[in-house]
Write a protein that holds these residues in place. Structure first.
Motif, PDB file in Angstrom:
ATOM      1  N   ASP A 208       0.866  -1.181   0.000  1.00  0.00           N
ATOM      2  CA  ASP A 208       0.000   0.000   0.000  1.00  0.00           C
ATOM      3  C   ASP A 208       0.903   1.232   0.000  1.00  0.00           C
ATOM      4  OD1 ASP A 208      -1.744   2.088   0.537  1.00  0.00           O
ATOM      5  OD2 ASP A 208      -2.991   0.895   1.896  1.00  0.00           O
ATOM      6  N   GLU A 209       1.156   1.794  -1.173  1.00  0.00           N
ATOM      7  CA  GLU A 209       2.089   2.909  -1.303  1.00  0.00           C
ATOM      8  C   GLU A 209       1.653   4.134  -0.506  1.00  0.00           C
ATOM      9  OE1 GLU A 209       4.965   2.892  -2.558  1.00  0.00           O
ATOM     10  OE2 GLU A 209       4.971   0.958  -3.594  1.00  0.00           O
ATOM     11  N   TYR A 210       0.347   4.382  -0.461  1.00  0.00           N
ATOM     12  CA  TYR A 210      -0.133   5.564   0.266  1.00  0.00           C
ATOM     13  C   TYR A 210       0.204   5.461   1.756  1.00  0.00           C
ATOM     14  CZ  TYR A 210      -3.204   9.081   2.282  1.00  0.00           C
ATOM     15  OH  TYR A 210      -3.689  10.150   3.000  1.00  0.00           O
ATOM     16  N   GLN A 211      -0.100   4.307   2.361  1.00  0.00           N
ATOM     17  CA  GLN A 211       0.183   4.131   3.784  1.00  0.00           C
ATOM     18  C   GLN A 211       1.686   4.151   4.062  1.00  0.00           C
ATOM     19  OE1 GLN A 211      -2.059   4.092   6.257  1.00  0.00           O
ATOM     20  NE2 GLN A 211      -3.665   4.430   4.727  1.00  0.00           N
ATOM     21  N   LYS A 212       2.472   3.617   3.128  1.00  0.00           N
ATOM     22  CA  LYS A 212       3.925   3.626   3.278  1.00  0.00           C
ATOM     23  C   LYS A 212       4.452   5.053   3.272  1.00  0.00           C
ATOM     24  CE  LYS A 212       8.121   1.880   1.021  1.00  0.00           C
ATOM     25  NZ  LYS A 212       8.645   1.113  -0.142  1.00  0.00           N
ATOM     26  N   GLU A 213       3.973   5.872   2.335  1.00  0.00           N
ATOM     27  CA  GLU A 213       4.423   7.269   2.249  1.00  0.00           C
ATOM     28  C   GLU A 213       3.902   8.088   3.430  1.00  0.00           C
ATOM     29  OE1 GLU A 213       6.609   8.544   0.216  1.00  0.00           O
ATOM     30  OE2 GLU A 213       6.858   6.576  -0.719  1.00  0.00           O
TER      31      GLU A 213
END
Length: 302
Positions: A208-213
């Motif tokens: 999940d790129e959004y949660q990672k960022e």
């Protein structure tokens, strides 16, 4: 993991004691709302739209609106319903796995054998594997009767709740009723494109790129010392909203208790009014004490 339910899988004369565990968890970074000026926590209250009072959970009933009327259902009304309390997961039928519509699959749960010998559990698991069947079952969780699919995942039996048939909407799109012609060449080109993207699915390759960022952004702010002191933004006493009423729930409940006591001790309306005046006076004192500091909460040292 901690089990959320204990019971037994039953079909025919076979009884398989099991423990039920939630198979999924939310990985989203938990966020809450704050005042953009000072970082103070924003909270919500249960306010009656008729009397304007803040209502405790114990004084809240449920209701249904029907043809312009509000039908109130009390706790006793709901308790009188024939709620299922069975601790059994009853197998209704075994169906070909491909007949379970993926659209109806809902929340998954792991089942763990709950007996000294897991033989009955393993027997059921191997039977489902060899016959390529899925068991359709009924069970009760949190006083609701649910339909579910019992299937195999690795060495574990998985119980996945199913949506009821009337919960799935019918897809009726006029554009799909038209007679669309696809040429052989177009189909070949489309198939070639699919082939170029073909691969074996490995869910661990996707994140999940959004949660990672978001987590990276939070860490950067912590490193830069941009955090507020929690004791200043999550105070024990709720602050008064600008030009509004005091939103301290405990204070509102205390004032209500005092008003009720005053009315019961024979003071009548006068005593009740005095209690209200006292509560209002204390609220005004709190407002005065909390104003007019416009400085923002202190930030941590970097």
């Amino acid at each position: 993991m901690r089990s959320i339910w204990k019971g037994a899988l039953t079909f025919g004369l076979v009884n398989v004691p099991v423990k039920v565990y939630s198979a999924v968890e939310d990985h989203d970074v938990p966020l809450h709302q704050v005042h953009d000026e000072d970082g103070g926590r924003i909270r919500y209250q249960r306010t009656c739209e008729v009397c304007g009072k803040v209502i405790a959970y114990s004084d809240i009933d449920r209701a249904y609106v029907d043809d312009g009327q509000t039908i109130v259902l009390t706790k006793d009304d709901l308790a009188s319903l024939p709620a299922e309390k069975s601790r059994e997961i009853d197998v209704v039928e075994f169906v070909p796995t491909e007949q379970i519509d993926l659209l109806t699959l809902d929340k998954p749960y792991y089942l763990e054998p709950d007996s000294k010998s897991p033989k009955a559990y393993v027997l059921l698991r191997k039977t489902l594997e060899q016959t390529d069947r899925t068991a359709v079952v009924r069970f009760t969780l949190r006083q609701k009767t649910r339909l579910a699919a019992l299937r195999v995942r690795g060495d574990v039996l998985v119980l996945q709740t199913l949506l009821w048939s009337d919960e799935v909407r019918e897809a009726a799109f006029p554009a799909l009723d038209e007679d669309v012609k696809i040429s052989k060449k177009e189909l070949e080109m489309s198939a070639a494109l699919v082939e170029s993207y073909s691969s074996d699915f490995d869910p661990e390759e996707f994140v999940d790129e959004y949660q990672k960022e978001l987590r990276t952004l939070i860490d950067a702010k912590i490193e830069a010392g941009e955090g507020f002191d929690v004791s200043e933004t999550f105070g024990d006493e709720a602050k008064a909203e600008k030009g509004g009423e005091v939103i301290d729930l405990m204070e509102a409940l205390r004032a209500s208790v005092e008003r009720t006591k005053a009315a019961r001790t024979g003071g009548g309306k006068t005593a009740a009014k005095d209690a209200d005046d006292d509560a209002d006076g204390e609220a005004d004192d709190k407002k005065s004490a909390s104003k007019p500091k416009k400085t923002t909460a202190k930030k941590k040292a970097g």
